[in-house]
Design an enzyme around this catalytic site. Structure first.
Site, PDB file in Angstrom:
ATOM      1  N   ALA A 140       0.723   0.301  -5.066  1.00 12.79           N
ATOM      2  CA  ALA A 140       1.169   1.562  -4.478  1.00 12.79           C
ATOM      3  C   ALA A 140       2.646   1.436  -4.117  1.00 12.79           C
ATOM      4  O   ALA A 140       3.191   0.334  -4.090  1.00 12.79           O
ATOM      5  CB  ALA A 140       0.354   1.880  -3.231  1.00 12.79           C
ATOM      6  N   HIS A 175      -0.838  -0.117   4.803  1.00 11.98           N
ATOM      7  CA  HIS A 175       0.345  -0.872   4.392  1.00 11.98           C
ATOM      8  C   HIS A 175       1.487   0.097   4.049  1.00 11.98           C
ATOM      9  O   HIS A 175       2.606  -0.038   4.550  1.00 11.98           O
ATOM     10  CB  HIS A 175      -0.022  -1.741   3.177  1.00 11.98           C
ATOM     11  N   GLU A 176       1.183   1.075   3.215  1.00 13.64           N
ATOM     12  CA  GLU A 176       2.251   1.985   2.768  1.00 13.64           C
ATOM     13  C   GLU A 176       2.762   2.844   3.921  1.00 13.64           C
ATOM     14  O   GLU A 176       3.954   3.121   4.017  1.00 13.64           O
ATOM     15  CB  GLU A 176       1.761   2.866   1.609  1.00 13.64           C
TER      16      GLU A 176
HETATM   17 ZN   LIG Z   1       4.726  -3.019   0.603  1.00 14.40          ZN
END
Ligand SMILES: [Zn+2]
Length: 736
Positions: A140, A175-176
């Site tokens: 991603a 995370h993103e």
């Molecule tokens: Zn990352």
């Protein structure tokens, strides 16, 4: 942005206006109007639209994004806990996939306000979209306001959801979204400190903050067997590199998105957080971000923030962890009234020569002791910041270093002391935490690999843990046994004896739990079943294999795969291909060709590498070279590597088709991983020489680091075979 009227346009910011293009319309700027009139054929009036977007704040170029397509979306919103302002949150997919998008959107809605609270900084853009791409190089990408990712990163079918698929989606989203702060609001000055965004996204997004959303997943101890082990595995190689590494060109920058920038960075930040306390660590992180809003930062800026929050000299403790290669092993010697601890660099091939052993790390030792009443006490403040020193403690009682396995070092005790600690770890009501036990099991394997201890003592340790009930420990033991078996993969007598040993540990658990997943079962029971059945199938247990093949065939016959338990999809496909024939292979290939869910697709692609039949292996290779999408190549490669009977085949095929693979993948991140999968699991000196010779006249500039790491792996495995085969054979023989 100009597009067909029946498609959707997206960018970092919200749309300001969207108008159907009419040549004479006054709102169309003249340059756009002249461009369009020169490009459009007659009769296309009303077929095109122009979308204009709001202006972004100051933004780095690598997180600019726009997209166009026939998208559908789901929408939610969240209210900022800081300002009360409401922002829309959407997830976009192609129309056929939108029913699998709800979970990722929910995670986004829940995590965004948490980050705002922790950092005390409001998310600054007017909206945050997730966009699912059916073909995507990496997992991603954190484009500001428009996060993009592959299907398995964001999609989850509510009727076919397995826990590992669910965890992957949740951790990718978190995370993103963490990057909206780390990287996007505050950007590293250059790629040499890419860890300033990736280490944080991994630690906060995938562990600390995600743990607040899903405490039942026990993500904090899980960090040890995923991130910590990944970091130590790579950093134990001579070819590792410091987290901060000179980055002179794009080829180097592309290669450092690795376990050091992500996992080692997360590991040492976690260690620091434990040392200064998590509260002060997060406060310091907030100070750091606030000082560098819409600006760039370097390592010392982060240390300053945490120093301000904690009052400690952070560069003194942390600089060598970031700027030097490697990590230490601490030797514990018992002396009068205490212990002498000494640090040396840990290498997977054994003790480092003096010129590779010059770094002195400041190691938070996290010392666990027990008082006269049996109460445990953990001292997080003891630092080993010199080569060696003596620590006073009562050695007549149990003690343990690296309590909770929060620091990045391995511990070498005397065999007698280790036996006492292991005995405590094996107790049903052990005072040693899951984190302690996972760390001990990991050390037991890696110290044996490096020649500091005997492999037979690792196996003895696994053996006394048979009463363990936590699935994470079983997962750790299972992967330990698999990795030993993998090193000796061309010695069938050893592999078979290891399989027999595995079955003796696992089958009592499998029998107790059965193969069926009941509604309302706790996560540990479900996962324990998933792990032990998976390992039992791989260790060749006839009864488990028969059950799985039966369920698989029922799914084929009824054309209804609901009889395959979602948590056992990977194991079932693998078993079907491994122990079935043409019919089972074809059925799994059909799933890989047209996956009902991303998780099923990934499992099928891996499973296609599991056959011992050379003609089916050839078919899998043909699939790879003619039909597999570039983004999926590594699933196939991982499957072939994991199959002892196909590993050498994979290496040879890679060499034969090198030019084609190079052309196809060298320009992005993919070739690095393919090189690793193809060679890193070979185990002889001859393989080392042949692999080195093969690449000698090749342009390796886009994957040099991966190649060097793969070569180091082969070398370490070959040395281990040489050193421990006799010990291993004897121990296995003594069991029969
Ligand atoms: Zn990352």
């Amino acid at each position: 942005m100009i597009s067909r009227v029946d498609t959707i346009n997206l960018a970092n910011m919200s749309a300001l206006s969207e108008t159907v293009y009419v040549p004479s319309a006054p709102q169309v700027k003249s340059d756009i109007a002249s461009l369009l009139s020169s490009k459009l054929s007659a009769g296309e009036d009303g077929q095109w639209k122009i979308t204009t977007f709001q202006t972004t704040p100051l933004i780095s170029t690598y997180i600019i994004a726009w997209a166009n397509g026939p998208f559908r979306h789901l929408e939610e919103s969240y209210s900022s806990p800081l300002s009360g302002k409401t922002r829309p949150l959407r997830i976009y997919t192609t129309p056929d996939l939108i029913h699998q998008a709800r979970f990722a959107l929910d995670v986004n809605r829940r995590v965004l306000p948490l980050y705002e609270q922790v950092f005390d900084i409001e998310y600054p853009l007017p909206k945050l979209d997730l966009l699912v791409a059916t073909d995507f190089t990496i997992g991603a990408m954190e484009n500001w306001g428009l996060i993009t990712g592959r299907t398995s990163a964001f999609l989850l079918d509510p009727h076919q959801a397995d826990l590992s698929g669910k965890k992957y989606v949740a951790s990718t989203v978190c995370h993103e979204v963490a990057h909206m702060w780390f990287g996007n609001i505050t950007t590293m000055e250059w790629w040499d400190t890419v860890y300033l965004k990736e280490g944080f996204a991994r630690l906060l997004g995938e562990t600390i903050i995600l743990d607040r959303l899903f405490p039942e997943w026990k993500l904090r101890p899980a960090f040890i067997t995923s991130e910590l082990v990944a970091a130590m595995t790579l950093d134990a190689k001579a070819s590792s590199h410091p987290i901060e590494v000179e980055c002179l060109d794009a080829n180097v920058a592309n290669q450092i998105f690795d376990a050091l920038s992500y996992d080692k960075a997360a590991t040492i930040l976690r260690m620091l957080s434990q040392y200064v306390t998590e509260e002060k660590f997060l406060k310091g992180v907030s100070i750091y971000l606030k000082k560098h809003l819409y600006g760039n930062a370097v390592t010392k800026d982060l240390w300053q923030g945490i120093a301000e929050a904690s009052g400690l000299d952070i560069p003194e403790i942390m600089d060598n962890w970031v700027k030097k290669i490697g990590f230490p092993v601490v030797h514990v010697t018992e002396v009068d009234g205490g212990i002498r601890v000494r640090q040396d660099r840990f290498l997977e091939t054994g003790p480092a020569v003096p010129e590779d052993n010059e770094t002195i790390w400041s190691i938070p030792l996290s010392l666990l002791t027990i008082d006269g009443s049996g109460n445990t006490f953990i001292d997080h403040t003891v630092l080993l910041d010199e080569r060696e020193k003596v620590i006073s403690l009562d050695i007549s009682r149990l003690f343990k270093l690296n309590a909770g396995t929060v620091s990045m070092y391995r511990v070498l005790y005397s065999p007698e002391r280790l036996a006492k600690i292991a005995e405590e770890a094996a107790k049903e009501d052990s005072i040693l935490s899951l984190g302690d036990r996972l760390g001990l099991a990991s050390d037991a394997l890696e110290l044996a690999k490096a020649g500091y201890s005997l492999l037979s003592s690792t196996l003895n340790f696994y053996k006394i843990l048979h009463a363990e009930n936590d699935y994470q420990m079983w997962s750790c033991i299972s992967s330990g046994l698999s990795s030993i078996s993998s090193v000796w993969f061309e010695q069938p007598d050893i592999v078979e004896a290891l399989n027999t040993f595995s079955r003796s540990l696992l089958i009592p658990v499998v029998k107790r739990l059965g193969i069926e997943y009941a509604d309302g079962e706790d996560i540990n029971t479900r996962q324990l079943r998933t792990v032990t059945i998976g390992q039992a199938a791989r260790a060749g247990d006839g009864s488990v294999i028969a059950d799985l093949v039966r369920l698989f065939n029922r799914a084929i016959e009824t054309e209804d795969d609901s009889c395959i338990y979602p948590d056992l999809i990977s194991t079932t496909y693998w078993t079907a291909v491994r122990y079935g024939g043409r019919k089972e292979y074809d059925a799994v290939e059909a799933v890989a060709s047209k996956p009902p869910t991303p998780q099923m697709g990934n499992a099928a692609m891996r499973a296609l590498g599991a056959s011992t039949d050379r003609s089916l292996q050839e078919e899998t290779w043909k699939f790879i070279t003619t039909r597999a999408r570039d983004q999926d190549l590594y699933y196939f490669f991982a499957g072939l590597q994991g199959n002892h009977a196909a590993r050498r085949f994979l290496a040879e095929k890679f060499k034969t088709d090198y030019d084609v693979l190079y052309k196809r993948t060298a320009s992005n991140f993919r070739l690095q991983r393919l090189v690793q999968y193809s060679f890193e699991a070979l185990s002889s000196e001859m393989d080392y020489e042949e692999t080195k010779a093969f690449f000698k006249d090749k342009d390796t500039s886009t994957f040099k680091m991966s190649l060097d790491q793969a070569l180091d792996s082969i070398k370490a495995r070959a040395a281990w075979v040489k050193r421990s085969s006799e010990d291993l054979r004897q121990w296995l023989a003594s069991r029969t």
